[in-house]
Design a protein around this motif. Structure first.
Motif, PDB file in Angstrom:
ATOM      1  N   SER A 229       0.711  -1.237   0.042  1.00 31.99           N
ATOM      2  CA  SER A 229       0.128   0.016   0.088  1.00 31.99           C
ATOM      3  C   SER A 229       0.908   1.286   0.101  1.00 31.99           C
ATOM      4  N   ILE A 230       1.976   1.042   0.568  1.00 31.71           N
ATOM      5  CA  ILE A 230       2.677   2.590   0.871  1.00 31.71           C
ATOM      6  C   ILE A 230       3.524   2.867  -0.527  1.00 31.71           C
ATOM      7  N   THR A 231       3.900   1.521  -1.012  1.00 28.57           N
ATOM      8  CA  THR A 231       4.553   1.681  -2.495  1.00 28.57           C
ATOM      9  C   THR A 231       3.551   2.340  -3.423  1.00 28.57           C
ATOM     10  N   GLU A 232       2.467   2.081  -3.373  1.00 29.88           N
ATOM     11  CA  GLU A 232       1.208   2.356  -4.250  1.00 29.88           C
ATOM     12  C   GLU A 232       1.043   3.996  -4.017  1.00 29.88           C
ATOM     13  N   GLU A 233       0.865   4.342  -2.664  1.00 26.99           N
ATOM     14  CA  GLU A 233       0.633   5.811  -2.284  1.00 26.99           C
ATOM     15  C   GLU A 233       1.864   6.594  -2.901  1.00 26.99           C
ATOM     16  N   ILE A 234       2.796   6.187  -2.499  1.00 25.42           N
ATOM     17  CA  ILE A 234       4.193   6.897  -3.081  1.00 25.42           C
ATOM     18  C   ILE A 234       4.274   6.935  -4.262  1.00 25.42           C
ATOM     19  N   ARG A 235       3.985   5.962  -5.188  1.00 26.09           N
ATOM     20  CA  ARG A 235       3.986   5.883  -6.515  1.00 26.09           C
ATOM     21  C   ARG A 235       2.956   7.063  -7.050  1.00 26.09           C
ATOM     22  N   THR A 236       1.787   7.002  -6.405  1.00 26.41           N
ATOM     23  CA  THR A 236       0.868   8.026  -6.993  1.00 26.41           C
ATOM     24  C   THR A 236       1.312   9.502  -6.561  1.00 26.41           C
ATOM     25  N   ALA A 237       1.926   9.510  -5.446  1.00 31.27           N
ATOM     26  CA  ALA A 237       2.284  11.061  -4.983  1.00 31.27           C
ATOM     27  C   ALA A 237       3.637  11.468  -5.979  1.00 31.27           C
ATOM     28  N   GLY A 238       4.100  10.380  -6.652  1.00 32.87           N
ATOM     29  CA  GLY A 238       5.269  10.941  -7.470  1.00 32.87           C
ATOM     30  C   GLY A 238       6.664  10.954  -6.680  1.00 32.87           C
ATOM     31  N   PRO A 239       7.625  11.375  -7.537  1.00 34.27           N
ATOM     32  CA  PRO A 239       9.088  11.629  -7.047  1.00 34.27           C
ATOM     33  C   PRO A 239       9.120  12.746  -6.164  1.00 34.27           C
ATOM     34  N   PHE A 240       9.913  12.547  -4.946  1.00 39.72           N
ATOM     35  CA  PHE A 240      10.304  13.800  -3.958  1.00 39.72           C
ATOM     36  C   PHE A 240      11.154  14.759  -4.518  1.00 39.72           C
ATOM     37  N   GLU A 241      10.670  15.838  -5.369  1.00 35.30           N
ATOM     38  CA  GLU A 241      11.419  16.740  -5.860  1.00 35.30           C
ATOM     39  C   GLU A 241      12.073  17.424  -4.845  1.00 35.30           C
ATOM     40  N   GLN A 242      11.571  17.787  -3.852  1.00 34.38           N
ATOM     41  CA  GLN A 242      11.932  18.763  -2.961  1.00 34.38           C
ATOM     42  C   GLN A 242      13.384  18.725  -2.533  1.00 34.38           C
ATOM     43  N   TYR A 243      13.626  17.461  -2.247  1.00 33.48           N
ATOM     44  CA  TYR A 243      14.944  17.196  -1.890  1.00 33.48           C
ATOM     45  C   TYR A 243      15.957  16.882  -2.937  1.00 33.48           C
ATOM     46  N   HIS A 244      15.499  16.532  -4.059  1.00 39.31           N
ATOM     47  CA  HIS A 244      16.400  16.361  -5.334  1.00 39.31           C
ATOM     48  C   HIS A 244      17.227  17.635  -5.605  1.00 39.31           C
TER      49      HIS A 244
END
Lengths: 656, 149
Positions: free
Chosen positions: B122-137
C-alpha cells in the motif's frame, strides 16, 4: 584503508534463482574499499566458512559482509567464523538478501538491483564498525520454572537432579496441571494419576526444588543469568507450617456448593479445599470469593475445628523476591470456550460435555469413581457421539490450527467407554484422523477394530433434544448423505487454547507470542525451546498444542539448555550498549529520562584535588540493554550505541 | 516512452518486531514490491529524525518507521518514544512543506508477515501516486549524493 570481503551465498537456489549472484559479486568488486568478492553455493557449510576464514587471513580483511539469509539466522555462525580467523566478530555484518529480497520478489532483475543496494549499504556500514569486546556477566545458578504441570515438573526435576537450584511456581493450590485431571493416557492406557502423582511428590520433596504454589509471577527484570523476579504468593489463609492436611476443615465447611474446577464443574467443592485428593502440597486453601466468613463476617467453622490452629483469616499476599539465572515457561493451555459452538448445545444440555469433562467421568478419582454416567440423570449412556475438531481447524471460529491431541484422546475415550460399558455404541464425527506418533495409528486402529469405535467422516451441523435423547445431525461425506444419530451423551473435542492471560505473562517476561497467545520460539526448527529473549525457555503446550511425550521431551530439552547455561561461570553478552563521551556531555539528563533500565547514572568529574568540575552521564554496562533510545535523546550528541553508531547508520543510508 | 516511476522507500525498523515480521514475510514467500530498503536498528527508540532526513537526502521518495506494537516493545517503551518523536517531527516536516504521506509510521509484530507485505504494497502504491519527491532532489544536486558522511 578498509579491506572488506563480500561473500555472496547462493543458499542452494533460494537466493541464486532470483538474484544474479555473479552480477552482485561484479558490482561489489568495483566498490570502494572492497578487497574481494566471492560467491558460493552454501557459505554456512563447513567449506563455505573455511573459505571465508582463508580469505580473512589471505587478504588481511578489515571487515566481512556475508550476503545471505537473515542475520537472525546465521549472524552468529559467520561472526564465530570470523573470530576463528582472528577478525573481531563485530566487524562482520550480514546483508539479508534472502528473506527480504529473493524470497519476496518475482522479478529477477529488480531483485538483483535491490540485493546490490542492500549489500552496498552494509559494506558502507561495516567500514565504520568498531572492534567490540563481549561483556562478561556472572550467572546465578538458580532456575525459575513457571507452571507445575507435567512439563514444568519434568524441567524442574531434570535441572534439580543435575544439581541446579530450582524455584517451581504454580498458580493453583496444587501441582499437577491438566495431566492430573486425565483418566488414562494414550497410547498405553497408563493411569495418568499413577504416573503423574509420584512425580509431583518427587518435585515437592526434592531438596533442590523450592515449591511456591498458589503463586503468580508479578515482575521480571534483568537479563540472562541475572533476572530479578518478584512472585506473588497469594494468601491461602492456611498456615502451611502448622497445617497437617488432616482435612477436618473441609468436612465442616458449610459452603459446599461451589462448582469444582478440577472436576470441570461435574462435582462441587467446599470453600476451604484442596483441588483433589492427591494434591501436592496436600494442604487446603480458602477461596475467599466463596467463603462465608469473607462474604458476611460470620462462620469460621474451619478455624474452630482445626486441631493445629492453622487457619489465619488475616493472612495477606506476600511478595517473594528471587534472583534467577534462567526461566522455563511451562504454563500450559486451557480448553476453548465452548460457548462459541451454540449449535452443539454446550451449557444448554447437561449431557453435552467437553473432552476434559469426559476424562473426569472416566477417571477413578473423578466424581463418579470412574463410572461413565450422564450428568443429567446418572444413567449409563447407550450411545455416545464424539465430535472432533469442535473448535480446532475452523478459521471461522478464529482457530485455524490443529489441536493435535484430540484425534488420539477421542479414540481413547471410545475405547474407555467400551471397556466400561461393553454394549455401548460410539460414533465419532471427524474431519481427518491425525495419528502421527509412536504407536498412535495402531491405537486408533485398535479403537476401531477391537472396541467398535464407529468413525463417521463429516461435520455435525445441529444438535437438539428429543424424547430424552440428544439428536445429532451431521453429514457422512464418504457416503455422501446426511446422518442422524440419537445419542445419550455428546463429547466435544474442544480446541486447546493458550492460557487466557498468556499475553500478559509474555509482556511481563518480554517474550513474543503469536496471534492466539502461544509463546514464540526463537526458531521453529532449530531453536524450538528457546525464546528470542536469552535465558528464557519454553516447555509444553504454552508454545503450541502438545501431547504428554512431546511436552516431556521439550521440558528435558529446556533443562539441558538451562544446565548448559549453569555450567559456565560467566556469560558473554553482546557488547551493543550505549557509550557516553564525557568530554562533550552537558549533563542535561535527557538520557536518564529516556532509559527504560535506569542504566544511566550521574557521575562526578573532579579535578586532582577532588573538587567537582561538573556532573556527566555514565552508562552502567551491566544494566544497559542496548536499545539506543538515549542516543536519539542526547542533545549534545555525546551518547552513541556501539554497533549502531550514528556514523554507521548514516553510512548505511547513504550506501542505499 | 520513459520508464514508469518507481519510488524508493527507506524503512527504519526495529530488529525484534518489524524486522522479524519482514523475515516472516520472506519465509512465508509472500510477495511485495521491491521498492523498500530496510535499515535494521535495535529499537525504534534508536531512530533519530536525522535518519529520516538523511534518507530523503539520499533520494528516498518515502520513509517508513515501524516497530513493535504498543506494550510489546522488547525494550519496554522505546516504541512510545519513537511514536512521540515521530508525531512531533512529522508536524515539523509538514510545517516546512514536506507532505504527510512521505513519512509513514506503523506497528508490525514478529508474527505479522502478512501485514508487512500488505503495508509495503500500500505505501509503495501511495508514494508511486504521489510521484518523485522533488523537493530534496534539488538539494541533493547542490550537495552531491556521494556517500560522504
Amino acid at each position: 584503508m578498509a579491506k572488506i570481503g563480500v561473500f555472496v551465498c547462493h543458499c542452494g537456489e533460494n537466493i541464486a534463482a532470483k538474484v544474479d549472484c555473479t552480477k552482485l559479486v561484479a558490482a561489489m568488486e568495483g566498490h570502494p574499499g572492497v578487497a574481494i568478492a566471492h560467491e558460493y553455493k552454501y557459505f554456512c557449510s563447513e567449506p563455505g566458512q573455511e573459505s571465508i576464514k582463508k580469505a580473512v587471513a589471505e587478504y588481511g580483511l578489515t571487515g566481512v559482509i556475508v550476503a545471505a539469509c537473515s542475520p537472525r539466522m546465521h549472524e552468529a555462525t559467520f561472526r564465530t567464523a570470523c573470530a576463528e580467523a582472528g577478525l573481531n566478530p563485530y566487524l562482520c555484518e550480514i546483508a539479508n538478501i534472502r528473506e527480504q529480497c529473493s524470497w519476496v520478489h518475482n522479478d529477477g532483475e529488480q531483485a538483483t538491483r535491490k540485493a546490490i543496494e542492500i549489500t552496498r549499504s552494509l559494506v558502507e556500514k561495516v567500514k565504520r564498525n568498531n572492534e567490540l569486546q563481549p561483556i562478561e556477566v556472572p550467572v546465578t545458578r538458580r532456575a525459575l520454572v513457571i507452571g507445575g504441570g507435567i512439563a514444568g515438573i519434568q524441567a524442574a526435576l531434570d535441572i534439580a537432579n543435575a544439581g541446579g537450584e530450582v524455584v517451581l511456581v504454580e498458580r493453583e493450590a496444587s501441582l499437577g496441571g491438566h495431566m492430573a485431571q486425565l483418566s488414562e493416557t494414550f497410547p498405553t492406557l497408563d493411569c495418568s494419576q499413577c504416573i503423574m502423582t509420584p512425580r509431583m511428590v518427587e518435585a515437592a520433596r526434592h531438596p533442590k526444588i523450592r515449591l511456591l504454589t498458589y503463586s503468580e509471577i508479578e515482575k521480571v527484570e534483568g537479563f540472562i543469568g541475572n533476572f530479578n523476579v518478584t512472585v506473588r504468593q497469594k494468601a491461602r489463609f492456611v498456615d502451611m507450617n502448622l497445617c497437617t492436611g488432616c482435612g477436618e476443615c473441609m468436612q465442616k465447611c458449610p459452603a459446599k456448593k461451589i462448582s469444582g474446577e478440577f472436576d470441570c464443574g461435574l462435582a462441587n467443592r467446599t470453600a476451604i479445599y484442596t483441588p483433589f485428593a492427591q494434591a501436592v502440597p496436600n494442604k487446603p486453601v480458602i477461596d475467599s470469593e466463596h467463603c462465608i466468613f469473607f462474604k458476611n463476617g460470620k462462620c469460621k467453622a474451619c478455624q474452630r475445628v482445626c486441631p493445629t490452629d492453622a487457619i489465619n483469616f488475616e493472612m495477606e499476599d506476600e511478595l517473594v523476591e528471587l534472583e534467577i539465572g534462567a526461566i522455563v515457561v511451562a504454563t500450559g493451555f486451557q480448553v476453548q470456550n465452548t460457548a462459541l459452538y451454540g449449535e452443539y448445545g454446550y451449557g444448554r444440555y447437561p449431557d453435552v460435555l467437553t473432552g476434559l469433562q469426559f476424562e473426569r467421568l472416566a477417571s477413578a478419582s473423578g466424581p463418579t469413581g470412574g463410572k461413565i454416567t450422564r450428568p443429567s440423570d446418572g444413567k449409563e449412556p447407550e450411545t455416545i457421539v464424539f465430535i472432533q475438531c469442535a473448535g480446532s481447524r475452523d478459521p471461522s471460529k478464529g482457530i485455524a490450527y490443529c489441536s493435535k491431541i484430540c484425534c488420539m484422546y477421542t479414540a481413547k475415550h471410545a475405547m474407555l467407554y467400551r471397556h466400561k460399558n461393553h454394549d455401548g455404541n460410539s460414533r465419532i464425527f471427524y474431519m481427518d484422523i491425525r495419528a502421527a506418533g509412536k504407536g498412535y495409528d495402531e491405537f486408533t486402529r485398535r479403537a476401531i477394530e477391537e472396541d467398535g469405535a464407529g468413525y463417521v467422516r463429516g461435520r455435525v451441523s445441529k444438535l437438539w433434544q428429543e424424547n430424552g435423547k440428544l439428536m445429532v445431525r451431521g453429514a457422512d461425506t464418504l457416503l455422501g448423505r446426511p446422518v442422524e444419530v440419537a445419542a445419550d451423551m455428546v463429547v466435544l473435542a474442544t480446541a486447546m487454547v493458550p492460557q487466557p492471560d498468556s499475553k500478559e505473562l509474555g509482556k511481563t517476561l518480554g517474550i513474543g507470542y503469536d496471534e492466539y497467545g502461544f509463546f514464540n520460539e526463537a526458531h521453529l526448527k532449530l531453536r524450538p525451546v528457546e525464546t528470542a529473549t536469552a535465558g528464557i525457555f519454553l516447555a509444553g503446550a504454552c508454545q503450541s498444542p502438545k501431547d504428554i511425550p512431546d511436552s516431556v521431551a521439550q521440558a528435558s530439552a529446556c533443562a539441558s539448555k538451562v544446565l548448559a547455561l549453569f555450567s559456565r561461570d560467566k556469560l558473554e553478552r553482546e557488547p551493543v550498549i550505549a557509550q557516553n563521551n564525557e568530554a562533550t556531555c552537558s549533563g542535561c539528563w535527557g538520557c536518564v529520562l529516556a532509559c527504560p533500565y535506569n542504566a544511566i547514572e550521574k557521575k562526578d568529574l573532579t579535578d586532582r584535588s577532588g573538587n567537582l568540575i561538573r556532573r556527566v552521564a555514565s552508562v552502567n554496562a551491566g544494566l544497559c540493554q542496548g536499545c539506543g533510545t538515549c542516543v536519539t535523546f542526547c542533545r549534545s550528541n555525546s551518547i552513541d550505541l556501539a554497533g549502531f553508531t550514528e556514523k554507521q547508520i548514516f553510512a548505511e543510508v547513504m550506501g542505499l | 516512452m520513459s520508464e514508469p516511476f518507481e519510488p524508493k522507500i527507506v524503512a527504519f525498523v526495529c530488529t525484534y518486531c518489524t524486522y522479524a515480521g519482514a523475515d516472516l514475510a520472506g519465509t512465508s514467500r509472500l510477495k511485495y514490491p521491491p521498492n523498500v530498503r530496510i535499515v535494521r536498528l535495535p529499537c525504534t527508540g534508536r531512530i533519530s529524525p536525522m535518519f529520516i532526513l538523511k534518507a530523503f537526502q539520499k533520494g528516498a521518495d518515502g520513509v517508513l518507521v515501524s516497530g513493535c506494537h504498543p506494550g510489546d516493545c522488547h525494550f519496554d517503551h522505546g516504541n512510545y518514544h519513537a511514536r512521540r518523536r515521530w508525531t512531533a517531527f512529522n508536524a515539523l516536516l509538514q510545517f516546512t512543506g514536506v507532505p504527510e504521506e512521505r513519512v509513514k509510521f506503523s506497528w508490525i509484530s514478529a508474527a505479522e508477515g502478512i501485514k508487512f507485505a500488505e503495508l509495503i504494497d500500500s505505501i509503495t502504491e501511495e508514494i508511486r501516486t504521489a510521484g518523485p519527491f522533488e523537493q530534496y532532489h534539488k538539494l541533493i544536486a547542490e550537495t552531491g549524493s556521494a556517500a560522504s558522511v
